[in-house]
Scaffold this motif. Structure first.
Motif, PDB file in Angstrom:
ATOM      1  N   SER A 125     -15.296  -0.905  -2.510  1.00 24.30           N
ATOM      2  CA  SER A 125     -15.684  -0.800  -3.909  1.00 24.30           C
ATOM      3  C   SER A 125     -15.003   0.391  -4.559  1.00 24.30           C
ATOM      4  O   SER A 125     -14.401   1.234  -3.880  1.00 24.30           O
ATOM      5  CB  SER A 125     -17.200  -0.669  -4.024  1.00 24.30           C
ATOM      6  OG  SER A 125     -17.595   0.518  -3.375  1.00 24.30           O
ATOM      7  N   LEU A 126     -15.096   0.427  -5.858  1.00 24.02           N
ATOM      8  CA  LEU A 126     -14.422   1.446  -6.647  1.00 24.02           C
ATOM      9  C   LEU A 126     -15.350   1.827  -7.787  1.00 24.02           C
ATOM     10  O   LEU A 126     -15.811   0.956  -8.528  1.00 24.02           O
ATOM     11  CB  LEU A 126     -13.124   0.812  -7.154  1.00 24.02           C
ATOM     12  CG  LEU A 126     -12.003   1.665  -7.710  1.00 24.02           C
ATOM     13  CD1 LEU A 126     -10.695   0.976  -7.416  1.00 24.02           C
ATOM     14  CD2 LEU A 126     -12.144   1.875  -9.174  1.00 24.02           C
ATOM     15  N   GLY A 127     -15.669   3.113  -7.906  1.00 28.51           N
ATOM     16  CA  GLY A 127     -16.581   3.554  -8.951  1.00 28.51           C
ATOM     17  C   GLY A 127     -15.853   3.819 -10.250  1.00 28.51           C
ATOM     18  O   GLY A 127     -14.625   3.851 -10.283  1.00 28.51           O
ATOM     19  N   SER A 128     -16.617   4.019 -11.348  1.00 31.39           N
ATOM     20  CA  SER A 128     -15.922   4.284 -12.601  1.00 31.39           C
ATOM     21  C   SER A 128     -15.304   5.673 -12.526  1.00 31.39           C
ATOM     22  O   SER A 128     -15.853   6.583 -11.917  1.00 31.39           O
ATOM     23  CB  SER A 128     -16.867   4.151 -13.797  1.00 31.39           C
ATOM     24  OG  SER A 128     -18.071   4.770 -13.525  1.00 31.39           O
ATOM     25  N   ASP A 129     -14.125   5.791 -13.097  1.00 25.93           N
ATOM     26  CA  ASP A 129     -13.374   7.033 -13.134  1.00 25.93           C
ATOM     27  C   ASP A 129     -12.846   7.470 -11.764  1.00 25.93           C
ATOM     28  O   ASP A 129     -12.468   8.609 -11.571  1.00 25.93           O
ATOM     29  CB  ASP A 129     -14.237   8.156 -13.729  1.00 25.93           C
ATOM     30  CG  ASP A 129     -13.373   9.212 -14.397  1.00 25.93           C
ATOM     31  OD1 ASP A 129     -12.182   8.925 -14.640  1.00 25.93           O
ATOM     32  OD2 ASP A 129     -13.873  10.317 -14.645  1.00 25.93           O
ATOM     33  N   GLU A 130     -12.830   6.531 -10.813  1.00 23.68           N
ATOM     34  CA  GLU A 130     -12.380   6.881  -9.468  1.00 23.68           C
ATOM     35  C   GLU A 130     -10.966   6.346  -9.229  1.00 23.68           C
ATOM     36  O   GLU A 130     -10.587   5.321  -9.777  1.00 23.68           O
ATOM     37  CB  GLU A 130     -13.344   6.251  -8.453  1.00 23.68           C
ATOM     38  CG  GLU A 130     -13.278   6.888  -7.098  1.00 23.68           C
ATOM     39  CD  GLU A 130     -14.273   6.280  -6.112  1.00 23.68           C
ATOM     40  OE1 GLU A 130     -14.607   6.980  -5.155  1.00 23.68           O
ATOM     41  OE2 GLU A 130     -14.678   5.116  -6.275  1.00 23.68           O
ATOM     42  N   THR A 131     -10.192   7.053  -8.396  1.00 27.09           N
ATOM     43  CA  THR A 131      -8.910   6.518  -7.955  1.00 27.09           C
ATOM     44  C   THR A 131      -8.997   6.243  -6.466  1.00 27.09           C
ATOM     45  O   THR A 131      -9.225   7.148  -5.671  1.00 27.09           O
ATOM     46  CB  THR A 131      -7.755   7.498  -8.227  1.00 27.09           C
ATOM     47  OG1 THR A 131      -7.714   7.788  -9.626  1.00 27.09           O
ATOM     48  CG2 THR A 131      -6.422   6.895  -7.817  1.00 27.09           C
ATOM     49  N   VAL A 132      -8.856   4.968  -6.116  1.00 26.08           N
ATOM     50  CA  VAL A 132      -8.938   4.566  -4.710  1.00 26.08           C
ATOM     51  C   VAL A 132      -7.577   4.035  -4.273  1.00 26.08           C
ATOM     52  O   VAL A 132      -6.952   3.252  -4.984  1.00 26.08           O
ATOM     53  CB  VAL A 132     -10.029   3.491  -4.518  1.00 26.08           C
ATOM     54  CG1 VAL A 132      -9.991   2.927  -3.101  1.00 26.08           C
ATOM     55  CG2 VAL A 132     -11.413   4.072  -4.804  1.00 26.08           C
ATOM     56  N   GLY A 133      -7.125   4.488  -3.120  1.00 28.24           N
ATOM     57  CA  GLY A 133      -5.852   4.016  -2.585  1.00 28.24           C
ATOM     58  C   GLY A 133      -6.071   2.864  -1.619  1.00 28.24           C
ATOM     59  O   GLY A 133      -7.011   2.892  -0.826  1.00 28.24           O
ATOM     60  N   LEU A 134      -5.212   1.861  -1.712  1.00 23.20           N
ATOM     61  CA  LEU A 134      -5.228   0.771  -0.744  1.00 23.20           C
ATOM     62  C   LEU A 134      -3.931   0.933   0.048  1.00 23.20           C
ATOM     63  O   LEU A 134      -2.847   0.741  -0.490  1.00 23.20           O
ATOM     64  CB  LEU A 134      -5.284  -0.570  -1.478  1.00 23.20           C
ATOM     65  CG  LEU A 134      -5.606  -1.827  -0.690  1.00 23.20           C
ATOM     66  CD1 LEU A 134      -6.928  -1.693   0.051  1.00 23.20           C
ATOM     67  CD2 LEU A 134      -5.681  -3.035  -1.627  1.00 23.20           C
ATOM     68  N   LEU A 135      -4.081   1.342   1.313  1.00 23.64           N
ATOM     69  CA  LEU A 135      -2.930   1.791   2.098  1.00 23.64           C
ATOM     70  C   LEU A 135      -2.661   0.856   3.265  1.00 23.64           C
ATOM     71  O   LEU A 135      -3.591   0.375   3.920  1.00 23.64           O
ATOM     72  CB  LEU A 135      -3.249   3.209   2.627  1.00 23.64           C
ATOM     73  CG  LEU A 135      -2.238   3.887   3.535  1.00 23.64           C
ATOM     74  CD1 LEU A 135      -1.033   4.365   2.745  1.00 23.64           C
ATOM     75  CD2 LEU A 135      -2.882   5.078   4.258  1.00 23.64           C
ATOM     76  N   GLY A 136      -1.399   0.631   3.554  1.00 25.03           N
ATOM     77  CA  GLY A 136      -1.048  -0.168   4.727  1.00 25.03           C
ATOM     78  C   GLY A 136       0.428  -0.527   4.670  1.00 25.03           C
ATOM     79  O   GLY A 136       1.048  -0.438   3.617  1.00 25.03           O
ATOM     80  N   GLU A 137       0.978  -0.922   5.833  1.00 29.82           N
ATOM     81  CA  GLU A 137       2.378  -1.317   5.873  1.00 29.82           C
ATOM     82  C   GLU A 137       2.597  -2.616   5.106  1.00 29.82           C
ATOM     83  O   GLU A 137       1.656  -3.347   4.815  1.00 29.82           O
ATOM     84  CB  GLU A 137       2.815  -1.582   7.323  1.00 29.82           C
ATOM     85  CG  GLU A 137       3.025  -0.375   8.177  1.00 29.82           C
ATOM     86  CD  GLU A 137       3.057  -0.819   9.631  1.00 29.82           C
ATOM     87  OE1 GLU A 137       4.144  -0.804  10.221  1.00 29.82           O
ATOM     88  OE2 GLU A 137       2.010  -1.211  10.152  1.00 29.82           O
ATOM     89  N   SER A 138       3.847  -2.921   4.912  1.00 27.59           N
ATOM     90  CA  SER A 138       4.226  -4.175   4.271  1.00 27.59           C
ATOM     91  C   SER A 138       3.669  -5.356   5.071  1.00 27.59           C
ATOM     92  O   SER A 138       3.737  -5.351   6.295  1.00 27.59           O
ATOM     93  CB  SER A 138       5.755  -4.221   4.242  1.00 27.59           C
ATOM     94  OG  SER A 138       6.164  -5.339   3.543  1.00 27.59           O
ATOM     95  N   GLY A 139       3.087  -6.314   4.372  1.00 30.58           N
ATOM     96  CA  GLY A 139       2.574  -7.510   5.043  1.00 30.58           C
ATOM     97  C   GLY A 139       1.111  -7.440   5.435  1.00 30.58           C
ATOM     98  O   GLY A 139       0.576  -8.374   6.028  1.00 30.58           O
ATOM     99  N   CYS A 140       0.425  -6.330   5.092  1.00 30.10           N
ATOM    100  CA  CYS A 140      -0.988  -6.177   5.475  1.00 30.10           C
ATOM    101  C   CYS A 140      -1.946  -6.952   4.569  1.00 30.10           C
ATOM    102  O   CYS A 140      -3.125  -7.099   4.888  1.00 30.10           O
ATOM    103  CB  CYS A 140      -1.383  -4.703   5.482  1.00 30.10           C
ATOM    104  SG  CYS A 140      -0.812  -3.840   6.953  1.00 30.10           S
TER     105      CYS A 140
END
Ligand code: ADP
Ligand code: MG
Length: 319
Positions: A27-42
């Motif tokens: 989840s992602l809250g208001s005013d938050e910056t969340v990274g979605l991290l992973g190698e190519s193809g994930c």
């Protein structure tokens, strides 16, 4: 603000159903910056595309689970309702701006079109806002730029135009898929700075998709690490860098070139590659590349376990 709940994405591939995203929740809250991290193809990009259901018809994507935005499930929303949300409440920026800019229309028209669709503003007010926004994202001579076509701009300028277009309607959520990957390092730093400033001004939440730990460290408050269509670790940025728990996260950290590395020294690249969707039949999907793997790892999928303070890891033998 955004709650992705057991999202599963299936495609039809050679008559077989494969699931490049398989039970992803975060989840992602208001005013938050969340990274979605992973190698190519994930499965990062297809996760992002599913939020606004931006798959080409031909891909026959089948989505299940829920994607709640301000409490409302976007997977169940009518196309009409989704069109009202796209660009206005949720905007998206891609790695290659030419995928979203129309080569046949002038820059100014394309930006004005966004405001025409989503607001009832008069022509003059629209033109004034477009100009102000182009100037705000650091594009000099905006008054001439509105009459130019996308191909006459550099990559960095196009990405600035994309950011201007994305933020024009003050969206609550901005999804950025590798926004700086195609740019030179100096331009990359400028664009990240710009995004940070604009986020502060507009209080937009950002879902930032990247394979780059440096970008995560610069921009994000929390990180979701994906591997082969699943979340394998999730935590605050500080925790992830101080105490990475999943062997995959560890490997990503070790694979980063050090600033003080001897020139020519080998990088600690992670051996092997991300398995294609549907090819790991049982157990943890990272097993084949994992130095800590034991028998149970090959047999049983580890659950996502809570280590406390919002730090979660999917591993039988975490660090
Ligand atoms: N339209 C599609 N049909 C079938 N498979 C797809 C489609 N789009 C993506 N995939 C597959 O889904 C997996 C995840 O892709 P993607 O989300 O682009 O990864 P990432 O963005 O993390 O690099 C890949 O194995 C890719 O081949
Ligand atoms: Mg991608």
């Amino acid at each position: 603000m955004l709650e992705i709940d057991k999202l599963k994405i299936e495609f039809l591939s050679h008559g077989r159903r494969v699931a490049p995203v398989d039970g992803v929740s975060f989840s992602l809250g208001s005013d938050e910056t969340v990274g979605l991290l992973g190698e190519s193809g994930c499965g990062k990009s297809v996760t992002a595309l599913s939020i606004l259901r931006l798959f080409p018809m031909a891909s026959q994507a089948r989505l299940s689970g829920a994607i709640r935005f301000d409490g409302r499930d976007l997977l169940q929303a009518e196309d009409e309702a989704l069109r009202g949300i796209r660009g206005k409440e949720i905007a998206m920026i891609f790695q290659e701006p030419m995928t979203s800019l129309n080569p046949l229309h002038r820059i100014g028209e394309q930006l004005a079109e966004m405001l025409r669709i989503h607001t009832g503003l008069a022509r003059q007010e629209i033109d004034a806002r477009v100009l102000a926004m182009l100037e705000r994202v650091g594009l000099a001579r905006a008054a001439q730029l509105v009459d130019e076509y996308p191909h006459s701009l550099s990559g960095g300028m196009r990405q600035r135009v994309m950011i201007a277009m994305a933020l024009l309607c003050k969206p609550k959520l901005l999804i950025c898929d590798e926004p700086t990957t195609a740019l030179d390092v100096t331009i990359q730093a400028q664009i990240l700075d710009l995004m940070r400033d604009l986020k502060r001004e507009q209080q937009t939440s950002i879902l930032l998709i990247t394979h780059d730990l440096g970008v995560v460290a610069e921009m994000c408050e929390r990180v979701v690490v994906m591997y082969a269509g699943q979340v394998v670790e999730q935590s605050s940025v500080e925790d992830l860098f101080d105490r990475p728990a999943h062997p995959y996260t560890h490997a990503l950290m070790r694979a980063r070139p050090a600033l003080d590395a001897t020139p020519g020294a080998p990088l600690n690249a992670i051996p092997g590659s991300v398995p294609l969707p549907g090819t790991v039949k049982s157990g943890c999907r990272f097993t084949a590349r994992c130095a800590r793997a034991q028998d149970i790892c090959r047999q049983e999928m580890p659950p996502l376990e809570d280590l406390g303070d919002g730090h979660h890891v999917r591993c039988w033998y975490p660090h």
